[in-house]
Design an enzyme around this catalytic site. Structure first.
Site, PDB file in Angstrom:
ATOM      1  N   SER A  77       0.800  -1.230   0.000  1.00  0.00           N
ATOM      2  CA  SER A  77       0.000   0.000   0.000  1.00  0.00           C
ATOM      3  C   SER A  77       0.833   1.280   0.000  1.00  0.00           C
ATOM      4  O   SER A  77       0.317   2.354  -0.316  1.00  0.00           O
ATOM      5  CB  SER A  77      -0.941   0.018   1.209  1.00  0.00           C
ATOM      6  OG  SER A  77      -0.210   0.172   2.415  1.00  0.00           O
ATOM      7  N   LYS A 150       0.487   4.737   6.778  1.00  0.00           N
ATOM      8  CA  LYS A 150      -0.048   5.552   5.678  1.00  0.00           C
ATOM      9  C   LYS A 150       0.603   6.926   5.739  1.00  0.00           C
ATOM     10  O   LYS A 150       1.304   7.278   6.680  1.00  0.00           O
ATOM     11  CB  LYS A 150      -1.572   5.707   5.791  1.00  0.00           C
ATOM     12  CG  LYS A 150      -2.360   4.416   5.856  1.00  0.00           C
ATOM     13  CD  LYS A 150      -2.333   3.630   4.576  1.00  0.00           C
ATOM     14  CE  LYS A 150      -3.157   2.346   4.679  1.00  0.00           C
ATOM     15  NZ  LYS A 150      -2.967   1.464   3.498  1.00  0.00           N
TER      16      LYS A 150
END
Length: 262
Positions: A77, A150
């Site tokens: 990701s 993230k």
């Protein structure tokens, strides 16, 4: 014939035959003494080793609890900034003594439902106990079983939008040029428009088309934003593998023109 004088010492036949010598120590007593010294040295070495190991474990636990924690990356990701099996160090001083900023790479606890149930790897009871202990004291990096990594895009009060595929992300009306995106990745695939709630943050992966980030949780409590209290810290370096070592710098220029939320 001259008689020897009374005051002249005469040699002793016995002394000549048997000169003075060191006391004879029985062989078994000498061996026992050596064994005693060896045992004493071994005990001293063992005691010092235990003290060093315990001190190292305590110091590692203190560092992990208050300063730095290690994690490894399990998914794609955050390509190409972070790739699978990268080991990163995370500063636990942000948030805290130091503020978080837009563009920081943050590790945070799953706010609920972001991660699938972890698949346990069979290591046996001893292997599991050893790994859990080393992870607890900070000598082995945590996996992402209950954590995510993230990029922080929006802070409390920020208005984050994207008009759809091929369009730039905007924060408080300022469009972003995002050099950290994975090759071929689009800023977003579908349109969204959100205002980050108080004490929360909006996060997105660098590999946007392979990141189930804030965009995919807008129907949940918080509207996709993550509570700041869930933040473990800010990633600041990749330490392993050696050929991927690098400092993780904040892309300040990307967010330089973003105004404060109105």
């Amino acid at each position: 014939m001259i008689e020897p004088a009374d005051d002249v010492a005469q040699p002793s036949p016995a002394a000549d035959a048997h000169p003075t010598a060191e006391p004879v120590v029985p062989r078994h007593a000498a061996a026992a003494g050596r064994r005693g010294k060896q045992r004493s040295a071994s005990v001293s070495f063992l005691r010092e080793t235990v003290i060093i190991l315990v001190s190292a474990l305590v110091l590692s636990l203190i560092v992990k609890t208050f300063l730095v924690q290690a994690f490894f990356i399990p998914s794609a990701s955050m390509h190409d900034t972070l790739i699978e099996n990268d080991r990163i160090l995370v500063s636990k001083l942000s948030p805290g003594p130091f503020d978080l900023h837009r563009g920081d790479i943050v590790v945070f606890k799953d706010p609920g439902g972001w991660l699938p149930a972890p698949v346990e790897t069979e290591r046996g009871p001893i292997g599991t106990a050893v790994r859990d202990t080393l992870t607890y004291v900070g000598l082995y990096p945590d996996d992402a079983g209950e954590h995510l990594v993230k990029r922080l895009i929006g802070l409390p009060g920020d208005h984050v939008t994207c008009a759809g595929a091929g369009k730039k992300l905007t924060v408080n009306g300022a469009p972003l040029d995002e050099p950290y995106l994975a090759p071929g990745a689009q800023p977003c695939e579908t349109a969204f428009d959100t205002v980050v709630p108080p004490e929360s943050m909006w996060v997105m992966g660098d590999n946007r088309q392979h990141s189930a980030d804030s965009r995919f949780h807008q129907g949940e409590p918080g509207g996709g934003s993550v509570p700041l209290k869930n933040v473990v810290g800010k990633a600041f370096v990749i330490v392993w593998p050696a050929d991927h070592w690098q400092l993780l710098r904040n892309p300040g220029a990307t967010f330089a023109d973003v105004p404060d939320p109105s």
